[in-house]
Scaffold this motif. Structure first.
Motif, mmCIF file in Angstrom:
data_model
loop_
_atom_site.group_PDB
_atom_site.id
_atom_site.type_symbol
_atom_site.label_atom_id
_atom_site.label_comp_id
_atom_site.label_asym_id
_atom_site.label_seq_id
_atom_site.Cartn_x
_atom_site.Cartn_y
_atom_site.Cartn_z
ATOM 1 N N VAL A 44 67.582 58.852 53.314
ATOM 2 C CA VAL A 44 67.572 57.421 53.003
ATOM 3 C C VAL A 44 66.135 56.921 52.811
ATOM 4 O O VAL A 44 65.839 56.205 51.852
ATOM 5 N N LEU A 45 65.224 57.330 53.691
ATOM 6 C CA LEU A 45 63.848 56.839 53.561
ATOM 7 C C LEU A 45 63.222 57.297 52.244
ATOM 8 O O LEU A 45 62.434 56.579 51.636
ATOM 9 N N TYR A 46 63.580 58.485 51.791
ATOM 10 C CA TYR A 46 63.015 58.984 50.534
ATOM 11 C C TYR A 46 63.855 58.619 49.300
ATOM 12 O O TYR A 46 63.541 59.018 48.192
ATOM 13 N N GLY A 47 64.950 57.906 49.513
ATOM 14 C CA GLY A 47 65.745 57.444 48.371
ATOM 15 C C GLY A 47 66.667 58.496 47.788
ATOM 16 O O GLY A 47 67.235 58.303 46.717
ATOM 17 N N ASP A 48 66.853 59.628 48.479
ATOM 18 C CA ASP A 48 67.835 60.596 47.981
ATOM 19 C C ASP A 48 69.251 60.129 48.277
ATOM 20 O O ASP A 48 70.215 60.669 47.753
ATOM 21 N N TYR A 49 69.360 59.193 49.150
ATOM 22 C CA TYR A 49 70.632 58.479 49.288
ATOM 23 C C TYR A 49 70.308 56.990 49.329
ATOM 24 O O TYR A 49 69.478 56.560 50.138
ATOM 25 N N ASN A 50 70.938 56.241 48.455
ATOM 26 C CA ASN A 50 70.720 54.798 48.414
ATOM 27 C C ASN A 50 71.596 54.144 49.485
ATOM 28 O O ASN A 50 72.822 54.236 49.414
ATOM 29 N N PRO A 51 71.004 53.498 50.493
ATOM 30 C CA PRO A 51 71.799 53.023 51.627
ATOM 31 C C PRO A 51 72.927 52.080 51.208
ATOM 32 O O PRO A 51 72.744 51.230 50.342
ATOM 33 N N SER A 52 74.084 52.265 51.850
ATOM 34 C CA SER A 52 75.265 51.489 51.459
ATOM 35 C C SER A 52 75.995 50.902 52.665
ATOM 36 O O SER A 52 77.034 50.288 52.514
ATOM 37 N N GLY A 53 75.453 51.094 53.883
ATOM 38 C CA GLY A 53 76.146 50.619 55.080
ATOM 39 C C GLY A 53 76.083 49.108 55.235
ATOM 40 O O GLY A 53 75.188 48.444 54.707
ATOM 41 N N LYS A 54 77.056 48.584 55.948
ATOM 42 C CA LYS A 54 77.131 47.142 56.249
ATOM 43 C C LYS A 54 77.470 47.004 57.727
ATOM 44 O O LYS A 54 78.312 47.759 58.246
ATOM 45 N N LEU A 55 76.887 46.036 58.379
ATOM 46 C CA LEU A 55 77.071 45.915 59.830
ATOM 47 C C LEU A 55 78.520 45.613 60.212
ATOM 48 O O LEU A 55 79.109 44.652 59.690
ATOM 49 N N PRO A 56 79.076 46.365 61.165
ATOM 50 C CA PRO A 56 80.422 46.055 61.650
ATOM 51 C C PRO A 56 80.395 45.118 62.858
ATOM 52 O O PRO A 56 81.421 44.798 63.426
ATOM 53 N N MET A 57 79.163 44.723 63.247
ATOM 54 C CA MET A 57 79.008 43.821 64.394
ATOM 55 C C MET A 57 77.808 42.926 64.140
ATOM 56 O O MET A 57 76.796 43.377 63.577
ATOM 57 N N THR A 58 77.919 41.685 64.541
ATOM 58 C CA THR A 58 76.852 40.703 64.347
ATOM 59 C C THR A 58 75.621 41.041 65.182
ATOM 60 O O THR A 58 75.752 41.413 66.355
ATOM 61 N N PHE A 59 74.444 40.907 64.617
ATOM 62 C CA PHE A 59 73.192 41.074 65.366
ATOM 63 C C PHE A 59 72.661 39.686 65.723
ATOM 64 O O PHE A 59 72.347 38.904 64.817
#
Ligand code: NOJ
Length: 766
Positions: free
Chosen positions: A586-601
Motif C-alpha cells: 500500500v505504501l508503495y502503491g502496488d495496491y491502491n487502498p480501498s478500505g473503509k472504517l467499520p467503526m467511528t474514530f
C-alpha cells in the motif's frame, strides 16, 4: 411449564415423523430433506441407547488437560477429566489441537467409552489458525465479502487439517464503544454490515458441505448484547431496551441463523438483570422458538458458574438448573452439568426432556460433521503437514490484509512513496515487531512469525532504508494471559530516532497499540497512542515533517494531533502473518487502498460511545452563538474525527445523478440509482454506500442507517451506474415490543463514500 410443553410436543412429532419415514420412505425425492431426516433418525436411535449420565456427558465440554500423547494423567483434576472421557461423560473438548493430540483424545472417546461417541473439537479460530489473517475488525474494513469469506475458508482449511472441527467464531457482537477490548474481534458498529459479514464468515467456515474434511462448524457469539457492556469494560453489565436489542443487536444473529450456523455461544454479561447464560427470553423464546433455531448453544467459559457471582444463582446446582432451563445446551468448563444434572433430574427439579432436547441438538451437529462415519476424518498427519502455513493460505492472508488497510489522510499526495532514490527512515518499536501484528486471539500461531513493516519495506530495494525503534512500547512479558506493561518513561532512544529522521526524505512511523492491548479482558480508558509514542511523534515532527504515520491498533484511536499535523496517515490495524508485505504494497502503491472504517474514530474519548447511526435528539443544533441549551459538549465537537464508512484512495471518485428510478412493486419499493466516476489518475476501488433516514416514526429512527453497499473497481475516467433496491426489509424497523413495523412517511436516501455523505434524494412511502 410452557417451554417444556413445546419440547415435549416437538419430540413427539420427531418420533412420529421417524416412524412414518421408516415405513414409507416418504422423502425419497428430496435429497436434502431426506438427509436431515436420516440424521434425525440416527440421533433418535443413539439417544434411545444412552443412559442419563451419558446424555449429560454430551453436554459437558472440557478444556485440554494433559500431555495427550504421553501416559494417562494421575491425580487431581486431569485424572478426573480423563476418567470422565473414558466413561463417556465428555461430549466436547476445546483447546486440544494438532493431529496427534486430537487423535489421542478422540481415540479415548471413541475406542474406550461404552458408546464410542466422537468428540466435537472446538477451538478459537478467530482470524486464522497458524497462518494469521487480519483481526476481524480489520477484515471488516475491507467491506469485501468475497475476500472475508475466503479468509474464513482458509482458516477452516488450516485448522481442520490440525484436527479441529468447530470454531468459536464469528463474533458478531455489534460494538459501539472503542474502550471495549473485544471490538477487535467483531465487524464494528453497524448491524447491516455486521449481518453481511456474519454470513460471509459462516459460509467460509462451514462451506457447502459440513461433512467435508476442509470445513468446520461455526459458532455465532456472544448471544447477546455483549458489545453493549457499560463503560466498555469487559464482562460488565448490559441494560438496553427492546428496540435497541432488536434493531442493533439481533440482526447479525438472525443473519447467522439464516446462514445455517451450527452453534451459538451465549455471553458473559447480564442483560437487563438476567445473565445471558440463564436467560430464557434470549435462548428459548427468541432463539429457539421465535427463530426456530435447531443447532445447539454452548455456554461461554465458566459462564454457568458465573451466575453465582452475578447474584442470580444460589450455588452450582441452582446455576446448572437455571442454565439448562434457559436453553444453554453445553457447559464450557463450569463442570456443573456433569456434577449436578443427574441429581436435578432424579429429584424432579429438571425434566429429562430438556436434556434430551439438548443432546439431540449436539448429536445432530456431530452427525452433520461426519464424525460418526469417521471420527478421525480431521486427523491426517500428511495433510496437516502439507496444509499448515501453505502458500495458498498465505496468499489469501496477504490478499485480505492489503484490502483491510484504510487510508485516513494523504495531504499533498505524499503517498504512494517513490520506489527509487529516496532515503526512508522507519521509526517505532512496532515497525520491527513480528509478534504484535498477529493481534489478539491467535493461540495456535507462534510468536515472531509475522512479516514486520521493516521486512516488508526492505523487500523494495530501490530506496535507502534506515531504522530506529525510538522507544520500546512494552516492558517485560507480552503473553496472552498477561496484563501488558507499557513503557511510559524510557525515552533514551529518542535521540537516535531523531538523528535518523533528520537525514531522511520521508519518515514512516509505525505507532499504535500492541496486539495484546485489545481482545478479551483488555478494555482501556484511553484512546491515545500508548506510552511515549505521542511524544516521539511530536519530536520527530520537529525535525522532519514528511511523515507517513502507519497505525497498528485493535480499536479506534483518538489521534487528533496527528490528524492536524501529520500529512499521511494509514490505518493498518493488526494485519496478521503477512502484515509487513501488505503495508509495503500500500505504501508503495502496488495496491491502491480501498478500505473503509467499520467503526467511528472519535476526536476524544469523552465522546465514546460514538457511532454514526445515532438519534437526532430534540436539540441537535446550536440555537445561536453563546447559547448552551443544545445537545453538545462545551469542550469538544460532536462530530467524529473519521466517520464510519470513511476511507481514501490514491484516486478520487465523484458521485452524480442520484435518482429514484421507480417504485415498482409491492415489495421492491424503491430503486435508487447513482453514477460514480473515477476522477483521478489511477485504477481504484470504492465502496458505494447507501444510507436511509426515516424522518419521523412511532419509534424514532437514527439519523442514518446503512442499507446497501457495493464494492466497485473503476479505471481512471470510467463511469458506472449503480442501482440499489429498497424493500420492506430495509425500510421497516422493530418497535419496543419487538414487533416489525413498516410506516408510511418521508425518507431521505444518501449515497456516497462514507456515512457523512450529503448526496441525497427524498421519497415518500405511501
Ligand atoms: C471466552 C470467550 O469469551 C469466548 O469468546 C471464547 O470462545 C471462549 N473463552 C473459549 O476460549
Amino acid at each position: 411449564m410452557r417451554i417444556l410443553k413445546k419440547i415435549k410436543i416437538a419430540s413427539f412429532f420427531v418420533g412420529i415423523l421417524i416412524i412414518f419415514w421408516s415405513c414409507t420412505n416418504l422423502f425419497s425425492n428430496e435429497n436434502e430433506t431426506q438427509e436431515v431426516t436420516v440424521i434425525d433418525q440416527k440421533v433418535e436411535n443413539l439417544l434411545s441407547k444412552m443412559t442419563l449420565e451419558e446424555k449429560i456427558g454430551q453436554m459437558n465440554q472440557y478444556n485440554g488437560f494433559w500431555d495427550f500423547t504421553g501416559p494417562a494423567p494421575k491425580g487431581g483434576d486431569a485424572e478426573k477429566k480423563y476418567k470422565d472421557l473414558k466413561n463417556g461423560l465428555v461430549g466436547s473438548m476445546l483447546n486440544v489441537r494438532g493431529v496427534k493430540d486430537v487423535m489421542a483424545v478422540q481415540k479415548v472417546a471413541v475406542e474406550e467409552s461404552r458408546l464410542g461417541i466422537p468428540l466435537i473439537i472446538g477451538f478459537d479460530v478467530i482470524h486464522g489458525y497458524k497462518t494469521i489473517s487480519p483481526i476481524p475488525i480489520a477484515e471488516a474494513a475491507s467491506w469485501d465479502l468475497e475476500a472475508i469469506q475466503k479468509s474464513a475458508a482458509m482458516a477452516a482449511l488450516e485448522s481442520s487439517a490440525a484436527g479441529i472441527n468447530w470454531t468459536f467464531a464469528p463474533m458478531i457482537d455489534i460494538s459501539r464503544d472503542a474502550r471495549w477490548g473485544r471490538v477487535m474481534e467483531g465487524a464494528g458498529e453497524d448491524p447491516f454490515l455486521g449481518s453481511k459479514i456474519a454470513t460471509a464468515r459462516i459460509n467460509g467456515f462451514q462451506g457447502d458441505e459440513l461433512n467435508s474434511n476442509f470445513t468446520i462448524a461455526a459458532c455465532a457469539k456472544h448471544f447477546a448484547a455483549y458489545g453493549f457492556v457499560e463503560g466498555g469494560r469487559d464482562y460488565n453489565t448490559v441494560d438496553i431496551g427492546t428496540s435497541t436489542l432488536y434493531n442493533m443487536v439481533f440482526p447479525p444473529f438472525i443473519a447467522a441463523k439464516n446462514a445455517g450456523v451450527k452453534t451459538f455461544m451465549n455471553s458473559f454479561n447480564e442483560l437487563n438483570g438476567v445473565p445471558a447464560t440463564g436467560n430464557s427470553y434470549l435462548q428459548r423464546d427468541i432463539l429457539k422458538e421465535q427463530w426456530d433455531y435447531n443447532g445447539f448453544v454452548v455456554s461461554d467459559w465458566g459462564s454457568i458458574t458465573e451466575m453465582i457471582a452475578h447474584g442470580h444463582a444460589k450455588d452450582g446446582a441452582h446455576a446448572a438448573e437455571i442454565a439448562l432451563k434457559a436453553g444453554s445446551d453445553m457447559d464450557m468448563e463450569s463442570y456443573l452439568y456433569v456434577s449436578h444434572l443427574k441429581n436435578l433430574v432424579d429429584t424432579d427439579k429438571v425434566d429429562i426432556q430438556l436434556i434430551d432436547d439438548a443432546v439431540r441438538r449436539i448429536l445432530k451437529v456431530k452427525f452433520e460433521l461426519g464424525l460418526f462415519e469417521d471420527p478421525y476424518r480431521y486427523c491426517d498427519l500428511e495433510r496437516e503437514k502439507e496444509i499448515t502455513g501453505s502458500k495458498k493460505i498465505n496468499d489469501a492472508a496477504l490478499d485480505i490484509a492489503k484490502k483491510s488497510i484504510v487510508l485516513l489522510k494523504n495531504e499533498g499526495d505524499l503517498l504512494p512513496l517513490k520506489k527509487e532514490g529516496q532515503k526512508i527512515a522507519i521509526i517505532g518499536a512496532l515497525a520491527s515487531d513480528k509478534t504484535s501484528p498477529l493481534g489478539s486471539w491467535r493461540i495456535a500461531a507462534d510468536d515472531h512469525t509475522a512479516v514486520s513493516v521493516l521486512e516488508g519495506m526492505s523487500e523494495y530495494n530501490g530506496n535507502l532504508i534506515t531504522f530506529s525503534k525510538g522507544a520500546d512500547l512494552t516492558i517485560g512479558k507480552t503473553e496472552f494471559v498477561s496484563e501488558l506493561k507499557i513503557n511510559t518513561t524510557n525515552k533514551s532512544e529518542f535521540k537516535e530516532a531523531i538523528r535518523v529522521a533528520n537525514s531522511a526524505d520521508i519518515v514512516v512511523m509505525v505507532l499504535g497499540e500492541h496486539g495484546f492491548q485489545s481482545g478479551e479482558g483488555r478494555s482501556r480508558t484511553s484512546l491515545e497512542l500508548p506510552g511515549v509514542q505521542q511524544e516521539l511523534l511530536e519530536e520527530i515532527f520537529k525535525v522532519n515533517k514528511n511523515i507517513v504515520l502507519v497505525l497498528n491498533n485493535g480499536r479506534p484511536l483518538a489521534i487528533n494531533w496527528a490528524d492536524k499535523n501529520i500529512p499521511a496517515i494509514v490505518e493498518a490495524w493488526q494485519l496478521g502473518t503477512q502484515s509487513g508485505h501488505a503495508i509495503a504494497k500500500v505504501l508503495y502503491g502496488d495496491y491502491n487502498p480501498s478500505g473503509k472504517l467499520p467503526m467511528t474514530f472519535p476526536r476524544n474519548i469523552g465522546q465514546v460511545p460514538l457511532y454514526y447511526n445515532y438519534k437526532n435528539t430534540g436539540r441537535p443544533n446550536s440555537p445561536g452563538p453563546e447559547i448552551v441549551f443544545w445537545s453538545h459538549y462545551s469542550d469538544e465537537e460532536n462530530t467524529p474525527l473519521y466517520p464510519f464508512g470513511y476511507g481514501l484512495s490514491y484516486t478520487t471518485f465523484n458521485y452524480s445523478d442520484i435518482k429514484i428510478v421507480n417504485s415498482y412493486n409491492s415489495n421492491q419499493k424503491i430503486k435508487v440509482s447513482v453514477d460514480i466516476t473515477n476522477t483521478g489518475k489511477r485504477k481504484g476501488k470504492e465502496v458505494i454506500q447507501l444510507y436511509i433516514r426515516d424522518k419521523y416514526a412511532s419509534i424514532t429512527r437514527p439519523v442514518k442507517e446503512l442499507k446497501g453497499f457495493e464494492l466497485l473497481e473503476l479505471d481512471p475516467g470510467e463511469i458506472k451506474t449503480i442501482n440499489f433496491v429498497l424493500t420492506d426489509k430495509e425500510l421497516g424497523f422493530y418497535d419496543n415490543n419487538g414487533e416489525w413495523l413498516l410506516e408510511n412517511g418521508e425518507f431521505e436516501v444518501f449515497v456516497g463514500g462514507s456515512s457523512e455523505t450529503t448526496n441525497k434524494i427524498n421519497f415518500e412511502l405511501k
